[in-house]
Design a protein around this motif. Structure first.
Motif, short mmCIF file in Angstrom:
data_model
loop_
_atom_site.label_atom_id
_atom_site.label_comp_id
_atom_site.label_asym_id
_atom_site.label_seq_id
_atom_site.Cartn_x
_atom_site.Cartn_y
_atom_site.Cartn_z
N ILE A 50 -6.89 -2.39 9.35
CA ILE A 50 -7.17 -3.32 8.26
C ILE A 50 -6.03 -4.35 8.11
O ILE A 50 -6.28 -5.51 7.82
CB ILE A 50 -7.45 -2.58 6.93
CG1 ILE A 50 -8.12 -3.52 5.91
CG2 ILE A 50 -6.21 -1.99 6.33
CD1 ILE A 50 -9.55 -3.75 6.18
N CYS A 51 -4.79 -3.92 8.34
CA CYS A 51 -3.66 -4.86 8.24
C CYS A 51 -3.68 -5.86 9.39
O CYS A 51 -3.36 -7.04 9.20
CB CYS A 51 -2.33 -4.11 8.18
SG CYS A 51 -2.07 -3.26 6.61
N VAL A 92 -5.60 -0.86 0.78
CA VAL A 92 -6.76 -0.24 1.43
C VAL A 92 -6.31 0.65 2.59
O VAL A 92 -6.77 1.78 2.74
CB VAL A 92 -7.78 -1.31 1.92
CG1 VAL A 92 -8.81 -0.70 2.85
CG2 VAL A 92 -8.45 -1.98 0.73
N SER A 93 -5.39 0.15 3.39
CA SER A 93 -4.91 0.91 4.53
C SER A 93 -4.26 2.21 4.10
O SER A 93 -4.52 3.27 4.69
CB SER A 93 -3.90 0.07 5.33
OG SER A 93 -3.31 0.83 6.34
N LEU A 96 -6.41 -6.90 10.91
CA LEU A 96 -7.50 -7.81 10.56
C LEU A 96 -7.05 -8.79 9.48
O LEU A 96 -7.28 -10.00 9.58
CB LEU A 96 -8.72 -7.02 10.10
CG LEU A 96 -9.93 -7.83 9.67
CD1 LEU A 96 -10.46 -8.66 10.85
CD2 LEU A 96 -11.02 -6.91 9.14
N GLY A 97 -6.38 -8.26 8.46
CA GLY A 97 -5.85 -9.13 7.40
C GLY A 97 -4.84 -10.12 7.93
O GLY A 97 -4.79 -11.27 7.49
N LEU A 106 1.81 -9.24 7.89
CA LEU A 106 0.84 -8.25 7.42
C LEU A 106 0.40 -7.33 8.55
O LEU A 106 0.29 -6.12 8.37
CB LEU A 106 -0.38 -8.96 6.81
CG LEU A 106 -1.54 -8.08 6.37
CD1 LEU A 106 -1.08 -6.96 5.44
CD2 LEU A 106 -2.62 -8.92 5.71
N VAL A 109 -4.20 -11.13 -0.30
CA VAL A 109 -4.70 -10.53 0.93
C VAL A 109 -3.73 -9.46 1.44
O VAL A 109 -4.15 -8.36 1.84
CB VAL A 109 -4.95 -11.61 2.01
CG1 VAL A 109 -5.25 -10.99 3.37
CG2 VAL A 109 -6.08 -12.54 1.59
N GLU A 137 1.12 -1.44 9.41
CA GLU A 137 0.67 -0.09 9.76
C GLU A 137 1.53 0.55 10.85
O GLU A 137 1.28 1.68 11.24
CB GLU A 137 -0.79 -0.13 10.19
CG GLU A 137 -1.73 -0.50 9.05
CD GLU A 137 -3.18 -0.52 9.47
OE1 GLU A 137 -3.62 0.44 10.11
OE2 GLU A 137 -3.85 -1.51 9.16
N CYS A 171 -4.86 -5.52 1.62
CA CYS A 171 -4.94 -4.86 2.92
C CYS A 171 -4.03 -3.64 2.99
O CYS A 171 -4.43 -2.57 3.49
CB CYS A 171 -4.60 -5.83 4.05
SG CYS A 171 -5.90 -7.05 4.34
#
Length: 150
Positions: free
Chosen positions: A119-120, A110-111, A122-123, A45, A103, A49, A107
C-alpha cells in the motif's frame, strides 16, 4: 507634483508586462524537474514498509537529492522562487502539502493496521504523480500571478 502623460503611462505598463513575461519564461523549470521531485517525494512513502535502516537511508538520500535538485534549478534559471509566496501559488503549494500528508498518513496507517503489503508503494506512486502535476500547476499559477496567462 509631476504628471506623466498617457504615452509614458502606457510605456511603463508595457515595460512591466514585458518584465513579467521574461520572468515567467525564466522561471520555467526544465522538463525533468517536476517528475524527479515527484519520484523523490513518492519514494519517501514507498519505503515506509521496508526495514528502518532502509527508510532512514532513503530519507537521507532524498534530502541530499532534493538539495541537488534545487541547485540544478537555480543553475538553470538563475533564481529560486519560494513555493509558499503570496498569490495563487500559495494555494497550490499548501494544497499539495496537505494532500501529501493525507496520502502519506493514510497509507502508513492502512499498512500498519491491516498488514496489507504494497500500500505504501502504491501510495508512493500516487504521490509521485501528484507532485509532478502540482509542480506544473504551480508554474501555471505563477504565470497567472504575473498576469502572463489567463
Amino acid at each position: 507634483m509631476s504628471y506623466i502623460n498617457e504615452r509614458e503611462r502606457l510605456d511603463a505598463l508595457e515595460a512591466i508586462a514585458s518584465a513579467n513575461r521574461q520572468m515567467a519564461e525564466r522561471a520555467k523549470a526544465p522538463g525533468w524537474y517536476h517528475p524527479t521531485l515527484g519520484v523523490l517525494a513518492g519514494g519517501l512513502l514507498a519505503v515506509q514498509e521496508l526495514p528502518t535502516g532502509w527508510v532512514f537511508g532513503y530519507e537521507a538520500l532524498a534530502v541530499v537529492a532534493m538539495g541537488l535538485l534545487v541547485a540544478a534549478y537555480r543553475r538553470h534559471t538563475g533564481l529560486w522562487i519560494p513555493g509558499y509566496r503570496a498569490g495563487r501559488t500559495r494555494w497550490v503549494a499548501v494544497g499539495g502539502a496537505v494532500t501529501f500528508v493525507a496520502v502519506f498518513l493514510a497509507c502508513v496507517w492502512v499498512s500498519r493496521t491491516t498488514g496489507v503489503h504494497g500500500i505504501c508503494a502504491l501510495g508512493g506512486a500516487v504521490i509521485a504523480g501528484l507532485v509532478t502535476i502540482k509542480g506544473r500547476l504551480w508554474e501555471k499559477a505563477y504565470r497567472r500571478d504575473l498576469g502572463v496567462e489567463a
